[in-house]
Design a protein around this motif. Structure first.
Motif, mmCIF file in Angstrom:
data_model
loop_
_atom_site.group_PDB
_atom_site.id
_atom_site.type_symbol
_atom_site.label_atom_id
_atom_site.label_comp_id
_atom_site.label_asym_id
_atom_site.label_seq_id
_atom_site.Cartn_x
_atom_site.Cartn_y
_atom_site.Cartn_z
ATOM 1 N N ILE A 84 0.796 -0.995 0.037
ATOM 2 C CA ILE A 84 0.133 -0.204 -0.414
ATOM 3 C C ILE A 84 0.880 1.319 0.217
ATOM 4 O O ILE A 84 1.478 1.932 0.870
ATOM 5 C CB ILE A 84 -1.622 -0.236 0.800
ATOM 6 N N CYS A 86 0.699 5.074 0.329
ATOM 7 C CA CYS A 86 -0.389 6.589 1.126
ATOM 8 C C CYS A 86 0.433 7.806 0.770
ATOM 9 O O CYS A 86 1.412 8.111 0.859
ATOM 10 C CB CYS A 86 -0.123 6.113 2.120
ATOM 11 N N CYS A 137 -4.159 0.277 8.516
ATOM 12 C CA CYS A 137 -4.197 1.034 8.038
ATOM 13 C C CYS A 137 -5.357 2.404 7.538
ATOM 14 O O CYS A 137 -6.198 2.242 7.469
ATOM 15 C CB CYS A 137 -3.662 0.774 5.782
ATOM 16 N N HIS A 147 -4.981 6.151 -2.113
ATOM 17 C CA HIS A 147 -3.711 5.334 -1.731
ATOM 18 C C HIS A 147 -4.234 4.699 -3.137
ATOM 19 O O HIS A 147 -4.766 4.071 -3.472
ATOM 20 C CB HIS A 147 -3.807 4.351 -0.428
ATOM 21 N N ILE A 149 -3.312 0.389 -3.854
ATOM 22 C CA ILE A 149 -2.803 -1.062 -3.493
ATOM 23 C C ILE A 149 -2.862 -1.876 -4.210
ATOM 24 O O ILE A 149 -3.443 -2.970 -5.248
ATOM 25 C CB ILE A 149 -4.560 -1.673 -2.092
#
Length: 224
Positions: A84, A86, A137, A147, A149
């Motif tokens: 992930i 961010c 998260c 984000h 993923i």
């Protein structure tokens, strides 16, 4: 009041396991008459205040970089491994809200930035691997609101809570982005060197190879 409730929710979510939701490791179910989707969604419940569901990703699938305008959110891995990345906007706003009309002084050295109307400045805050042993998260309207993923090493699934839920009629629509050409993510690490780091994003249409199927949620009923 809110911070205390959020902390308690994080604690509770950290205790949730795949077996609690009657899930076993697998990829998305095939949709009759269509190819297997890269991602599927199991709806659990939704109110005006929040939505809750499970995303199931096949091995190698990616949920492209996207935002959550005006939302808080929690993501808890149920099985598999997720990578992930961010981001947030330096001015504290969601990227889709038009943040980032900065001059070329902050643009990457690979070339001139595109017109301000098509680019967004953002701050890459983290790029980490998450497993069922990881804490949830967390995103807020101002921090980690964007984000990307990726499922790595096999299929993966995560429990997703958003408050409030997406609602285009109230300005909470999903926007997709990609890194401006010449930029890349650093290798995932708990504390990557050089982060946070300013980057430039381009708002894009939803990727042609990304779509989300739907399938029944097999777990216990949740009453809001």
């Amino acid at each position: 009041f809110f911070p205390g409730n959020l902390h308690r929710l994080q604690q509770l979510l950290n205790e949730v396991r795949a077996e609690d939701l009657r899930l076993s490791p697998r990829g998305p179910s095939a949709v009759p008459g269509l190819a297997q989707p890269p991602v599927s969604y199991m709806h659990i419940c939704e109110t005006e205040s929040f939505s809750m569901g499970v995303f199931v990703l096949r091995a190698g699938a990616c949920i492209p970089l996207h935002d959550h305008p005006g939302m808080d959110g929690l993501l808890k891995v149920l099985y598999g491994t997720l990578r992930i990345a961010c981001f947030d906007a330096p001015d504290g706003g969601a990227a889709g809200a038009g943040a980032g009309s900065a001059t070329s002084a902050g643009a990457p050295s690979s070339g001139q930035p595109p017109p301000a109307r098509s680019r967004r400045r953002a701050l890459l805050r983290s790029h980490q691997l998450y497993t069922p042993a990881s804490a949830p998260c967390l995103l807020s309207p101002h921090t980690d609101n964007l984000h990307q993923i990726d499922a790595v090493g096999g299929p993966a699934a995560f429990l997703d809570i958003l408050a409030p839920p997406y609602d285009p009629e109230h300005g909470r629509d999903c926007h997709y982005f990609r890194l401006l050409d010449g930029q890349s993510l650093p290798p995932p690490a708990a504390d990557p060197p050089g982060l946070p780091k300013e980057v430039w994003l381009l708002e894009t249409a939803q990727a042609a190879d990304f779509w989300c199927g739907g399938e029944p949620y097999p777990g216990p009923q949740v009453s809001p």
